[in-house]
Design a protein around this motif. Structure first.
Motif, short mmCIF file in Angstrom:
data_model
loop_
_atom_site.label_atom_id
_atom_site.label_comp_id
_atom_site.label_asym_id
_atom_site.label_seq_id
_atom_site.Cartn_x
_atom_site.Cartn_y
_atom_site.Cartn_z
N THR A 127 25.13 42.50 55.11
CA THR A 127 24.98 43.91 54.78
C THR A 127 24.05 44.61 55.77
OG1 THR A 127 23.15 43.42 53.28
CG2 THR A 127 25.35 43.38 52.35
N ARG A 128 23.92 45.90 55.58
CA ARG A 128 23.07 46.68 56.49
C ARG A 128 21.60 46.31 56.37
NH1 ARG A 128 23.99 53.01 56.27
NH2 ARG A 128 23.08 52.67 54.20
N ASP A 129 21.18 45.80 55.20
CA ASP A 129 19.79 45.36 55.01
C ASP A 129 19.65 43.85 55.19
OD1 ASP A 129 21.32 44.91 52.82
OD2 ASP A 129 19.87 45.63 51.36
N ASN A 130 20.57 43.24 55.97
CA ASN A 130 20.48 41.84 56.40
C ASN A 130 20.48 40.86 55.23
OD1 ASN A 130 20.28 42.66 59.12
ND2 ASN A 130 18.07 42.90 58.94
N VAL A 131 21.45 40.99 54.35
CA VAL A 131 21.64 40.06 53.24
C VAL A 131 23.06 39.51 53.35
CG1 VAL A 131 21.68 39.74 50.74
CG2 VAL A 131 20.02 41.32 51.78
N THR A 132 23.18 38.20 53.32
CA THR A 132 24.50 37.55 53.42
C THR A 132 25.15 37.51 52.05
OG1 THR A 132 23.70 36.18 55.24
CG2 THR A 132 25.71 35.47 54.13
N VAL A 133 26.35 38.08 51.94
CA VAL A 133 27.07 38.14 50.66
C VAL A 133 28.53 37.75 50.88
CG1 VAL A 133 25.59 39.92 49.67
CG2 VAL A 133 27.58 40.60 51.00
N ARG A 134 29.17 37.38 49.76
CA ARG A 134 30.62 37.11 49.75
C ARG A 134 31.25 38.07 48.74
NH1 ARG A 134 32.74 32.43 51.72
NH2 ARG A 134 34.32 32.44 50.06
N VAL A 135 32.24 38.83 49.20
CA VAL A 135 32.86 39.87 48.39
C VAL A 135 34.36 39.65 48.38
CG1 VAL A 135 33.13 42.35 48.02
CG2 VAL A 135 31.01 41.47 49.04
N ASP A 136 34.95 39.70 47.20
CA ASP A 136 36.41 39.67 47.10
C ASP A 136 36.87 40.91 46.34
OD1 ASP A 136 35.36 38.99 44.69
OD2 ASP A 136 36.69 37.30 44.31
N ALA A 137 38.13 41.27 46.55
CA ALA A 137 38.65 42.52 46.00
C ALA A 137 40.11 42.33 45.60
CB ALA A 137 38.52 43.66 47.01
N VAL A 138 40.67 43.41 45.00
CA VAL A 138 42.07 43.44 44.59
C VAL A 138 42.68 44.75 45.08
CG1 VAL A 138 43.69 43.36 42.66
CG2 VAL A 138 41.56 42.06 42.56
N VAL A 139 43.86 44.67 45.68
CA VAL A 139 44.55 45.85 46.20
C VAL A 139 45.82 46.07 45.38
CG1 VAL A 139 45.62 46.91 48.22
CG2 VAL A 139 43.64 45.41 48.49
N TYR A 140 46.01 47.33 44.94
CA TYR A 140 47.22 47.73 44.22
C TYR A 140 47.98 48.71 45.12
CZ TYR A 140 44.56 45.96 40.21
OH TYR A 140 43.82 45.18 39.36
N PHE A 141 49.22 48.35 45.48
CA PHE A 141 50.01 49.21 46.36
C PHE A 141 51.48 49.13 45.95
CE2 PHE A 141 50.27 45.07 48.29
CZ PHE A 141 51.56 44.98 48.79
N LYS A 142 52.26 50.08 46.46
CA LYS A 142 53.70 50.11 46.20
C LYS A 142 54.41 50.73 47.41
CE LYS A 142 53.59 54.58 43.82
NZ LYS A 142 53.94 55.31 42.58
N VAL A 143 55.69 50.44 47.50
CA VAL A 143 56.52 50.95 48.59
C VAL A 143 57.10 52.30 48.18
CG1 VAL A 143 58.56 50.52 50.02
CG2 VAL A 143 57.06 48.63 49.38
N VAL A 144 56.89 53.29 49.00
CA VAL A 144 57.44 54.63 48.72
C VAL A 144 58.63 54.96 49.63
CG1 VAL A 144 55.28 55.53 47.80
CG2 VAL A 144 55.71 55.64 50.26
N ASP A 145 58.77 54.28 50.75
CA ASP A 145 59.88 54.50 51.68
C ASP A 145 60.47 53.13 52.05
OD1 ASP A 145 61.71 55.28 53.55
OD2 ASP A 145 60.32 56.51 54.72
N PRO A 146 61.56 52.72 51.40
CA PRO A 146 62.09 51.37 51.66
C PRO A 146 62.52 51.16 53.11
CG PRO A 146 63.05 52.33 49.67
CD PRO A 146 62.30 53.42 50.35
N ALA A 147 63.08 52.19 53.74
CA ALA A 147 63.55 52.03 55.12
C ALA A 147 62.37 51.79 56.06
CB ALA A 147 64.33 53.27 55.54
N GLU A 148 61.30 52.55 55.94
CA GLU A 148 60.13 52.36 56.79
C GLU A 148 59.46 51.02 56.53
OE1 GLU A 148 58.96 54.12 59.25
OE2 GLU A 148 60.51 55.65 59.11
N ALA A 149 59.46 50.57 55.26
CA ALA A 149 58.83 49.28 54.94
C ALA A 149 59.56 48.13 55.61
CB ALA A 149 58.81 49.08 53.43
N LEU A 150 60.86 48.29 55.88
CA LEU A 150 61.62 47.22 56.54
C LEU A 150 61.65 47.36 58.06
CD1 LEU A 150 64.71 46.92 54.15
CD2 LEU A 150 62.72 45.41 54.30
N ILE A 151 61.57 48.61 58.57
CA ILE A 151 61.72 48.83 60.00
C ILE A 151 60.37 48.92 60.72
CG2 ILE A 151 62.59 50.47 61.72
CD1 ILE A 151 64.79 51.19 59.76
N ALA A 152 59.41 49.64 60.13
CA ALA A 152 58.15 49.92 60.83
C ALA A 152 57.26 48.69 60.96
CB ALA A 152 57.40 51.04 60.10
#
Length: 310
Positions: free
Chosen positions: A79-104
């Motif tokens: 961290t910015r104050d020099n402390v070693t930490v371990r952080v885990d998270a969860v991401v919630y997402f969805k596809v809004v454009d199927p064509a771009e999700a396959l091509i891009a």
């Protein structure tokens, strides 16, 4: 001839049935179908239900439109104050454009996962330990913006990001426990001091009230004696007024003064004047009695000699 015609019709019917089966596709409600004809993207996106494609020429690829819950592996950082930490998270997402999700992007799930890990490391380095522990809402919003910016070009929308857990070193946990204990002890002392201040004010008011009515002090003394007697113990409480102690102290100071005055009176001083001269001549001479001396104290007494048996 007729048999050959019937056989041809049956063969054509079987081929037609096989072609229909090869061209038939079913798209589920939470999916969208993207059609590629000879490798080229078709503009029409197939909705849920039964749909047909051209066999051998077209290829239908289904894309899941549900919200995907992706855990982010625990990332270790400083961290910015020099402390070693371990952080885990969860991401919630969805596809809004199927064509771009396959091509891009080649694999939008893997891309979102890698972007979430790098963004989480960046957030750890920019934040203090107190922010990671108490100000998680702001960090979640920052993570969401950092991941959503490149994901827009992939046809993916980041719904939300949540920091799940922050692991601290054991030394830091002990330090924080000592800090919390010291803070609680400080607050306890402040509360006790405030209670003592309020109690002293009330006692001062009670003392001034009892000074105006001395009988109230006697009643309070009797109540205290009754409270002690109700405990069913063998303790006997005898209240002694302060005035009695002062009287005894004054008496102890007046006794030595009276003894000195009596000693001076017995020693006698010679009377002055001519009228007293014949009386002294007529009276037989009496040896003068020495004046009574005050008893020496223990420190002034000389030690008596003791015989030592040899």
């Amino acid at each position: 001839m007729v048999d050959a015609l019937v056989t041809l019709i049956v063969v054509l019917a079987c081929l037609g049935a096989l072609g229909v089966l090869a061209a038939a596709r079913v798209v589920k409600q939470y999916e969208r179908g993207v059609v590629f004809r000879l490798g080229r993207l078709r503009s029409d996106i197939r909705g849920p239900g039964f749909t047909m494609i051209t066999p051998v020429v077209d290829r239908l690829q289904k894309v899941n439109m549900q919200i995907v819950t992706m855990p982010v592996p625990a990332q270790e950082g400083i961290t910015r104050d020099n402390v070693t930490v371990r952080v885990d998270a969860v991401v919630y997402f969805k596809v809004v454009d199927p064509a771009e999700a396959l091509i891009a992007v080649e694999d939008y799930r893997f891309a979102v996962s890698q972007m979430a890990q790098t963004s989480l490391r960046s957030i750890i380095g920019k934040s203090d330990l107190d922010d990671l522990l108490s100000n998680r809402e702001k960090l979640n919003q920052g993570l969401e913006l950092m991941i959503d910016s490149p994901a827009v070009g992939w046809g993916v929308h980041i719904d939300r990001v949540e920091i799940k857990d922050v692991s601290l070193p054991e030394t830091m946990k002990r330090s924080m426990a000592r800090q919390a204990e010291a803070d609680r002890e400080r607050r306890a002392r402040v509360i006790n001091a405030d209670a003592e201040l309020q109690a002293s004010k009330k006692l001062a008011e009670a003392a001034s009230q009892m000074a105006d009515t001395p009988s109230a002090l006697q009643l309070r003394l009797l109540q205290t004696v009754m409270a002690v007697a109700a405990e069913k113990n063998s303790t006997l409480v005898l209240p002694i007024p302060v005035e009695l102690l002062r009287f005894l102290e004054r008496g102890a100071q007046e006794i030595p003064a009276a003894l000195r005055a009596e000693g001076e009176a017995e020693g006698g001083a010679p009377a002055a004047g001519p009228a007293a001269a014949p009386e002294r001549e007529a009276a037989p001479a009496q040896p003068a009695q020495p004046a009574r001396q005050a008893m020496p104290t223990l420190t002034e007494r000389e030690p008596e000699p003791h015989a030592v048996d040899r």
